[in-house]
Structure formats: C-alpha cells, structure tokens
Design an enzyme around this catalytic site. Sequence first.
Site, PDB file in Angstrom:
ATOM      1  N   GLU A 119       0.825  -1.213   0.000  1.00 23.85           N
ATOM      2  CA  GLU A 119       0.000   0.000   0.000  1.00 23.85           C
ATOM      3  C   GLU A 119       0.857   1.259   0.000  1.00 23.85           C
ATOM      4  OE1 GLU A 119      -4.127  -1.179   2.144  1.00 23.85           O
ATOM      5  OE2 GLU A 119      -2.340  -1.522   3.358  1.00 23.85           O
ATOM      6  N   GLU A 139      -4.564  -9.474   3.198  1.00 28.24           N
ATOM      7  CA  GLU A 139      -5.488  -9.176   4.297  1.00 28.24           C
ATOM      8  C   GLU A 139      -6.700 -10.102   4.340  1.00 28.24           C
ATOM      9  OE1 GLU A 139      -3.024  -5.494   3.875  1.00 28.24           O
ATOM     10  OE2 GLU A 139      -3.915  -6.969   2.521  1.00 28.24           O
TER      11      GLU A 139
END
Length: 265
Positions: A119, A139
């Site tokens: 990210e 995730e």
Amino acid sequence: MNLTRVRYEKKGHVARVTLDRPEVLNAMDTRTHEELAEVWDDVEADDQVRVAVLTGAGDRAFSVGQDLKERDRLQREGTRPTSFGSRGQPGWPRLTDRFTLSKPLVARVHGYALGGGFELALACDLIIASTEAVFGLPEARLGLVPGAGGAFRLVRQIPQKAAMGYLLTGRRMSAATALGYGLVNEVVPAGRLDRCVEEWTGDLVRSAPLSVRAIKEAALRSVDMPLDQAFTAEYAWEERRRRSADAIEGVRAFAEKRDPLWSGR
C-alpha cells in the site's frame, strides 16, 4: 528528529527514506508510523527536497506491512480493530491518506512488498522494482481489509478483474506481472536497482520543481473529473508555477541554448 525505525537522508535535492527494521522484514509498528509522519512533513516543507525515495533496509523486503505481533498485543489490551484510513491512529495522516503531498515519491522495491508495504508503494508516484520484488495484499486471508488504500488504489491502477483477483484471494504478484499491468515503471536486476533509481531521480531533479508539483496535483486531482471540468478546475501549484520566475527561465534557457537554472520561486 529522533528516528529509531526510519533512516532519513538528504543529498542533492533527493531525500531517501528507509524503513529500518530488517530483522522483521521492515514491518511497521506504531512508532514507525509516528516517525514517518515527521519525515513526510519535512519532505514537504524543505524546498531543497525535490523528490523522495522510499525503500526498505536489508535484502529481503521493502516492507511486509503492519506489525501483526504488535497489532495482536494491542487488540488483547482492548484496542479496537482498525478499518480504512489512519485517522485517529499514530502518524496520521499516513502517506497512504496524505493526499496533498506535492513532491514526487519513488518507491524502490526489492523483495517483499506485502500488505501495508504494498500500500505504501501504491501511494507513491513511481515504482522501480528489482526482478526479485513480490507484491501482495494478504489481508483477506487474515480476516482484515487492505485499509491503507490497497482496496481503493489497486482497482484504480490495474484492470478491475485482475485487481479483484489479488484483493479477494491474497495471491502474490511477481515484478514481471506488475510491469505487465503498468503498475511499476521499470524492473531491473537487483544489482542495477540503485542505478536505475538514480536515473529516475536525476530526471526528476532536472525538471522544473514547480512544474513537477503542478503536474502532479493536476493529474491526480483531475483523474475522476469529466475532461471539460479538468481543464477549468483551479490548481494551487499551477497558479504558483504560472506566476513564477521558472515559467520564464525554461523557455529563455532553451532559446539561449543553455541549461535552465531553477529557482523554485
């Protein structure tokens, strides 16, 4: 700045920001986020800095993202699970939701860029990767969400079906695949990575600093605008560039057959 998790160096208009926890593959704990916030504040405030390079220490990882051992401890102590964005958390606004940083950021990626590490790279303007770089958002396999922008940026930066495949399964992406999607700017062998990054930062530093900031702001702010609105919107950095000495200097230097001398004013 009292930095223990991050190395911050400035040389020749280039700031180098290094996540410095190689023993845990540069996983980011709350202290790391606090230190990074101080660094990004300084990058934006220092007019001598024209570009910043973000990388990770060691030869195994850019960053594997959130320090999950710390997160587990905090949750056992009663801290609520996190969601999208960093508001209310240490280091807010983090790079991933610091939307007004005007200077170009280059991610130098070698090894793993997973979860929050991926990210961070997605939040940079350019990504230069080694052939050994590996990207992924795991995730979904951990009962989490890519809350630092991965769910939003990946689907904007590669085709939707491809993005959804990686988001929903946690599958990993090779550097070659990332290059094929246009997600990274260049992939080179690890031994050439620093040289390649220097070539890109050299080109960025040679560009007019106010032009770079104006173009970055206009490109990112207008990406979801109808085209006619993009042309008529107001951009703060473009107003500064248009009224600057540099707006005259570049053309004059071209006519006089010399290198421009950028003042940034």
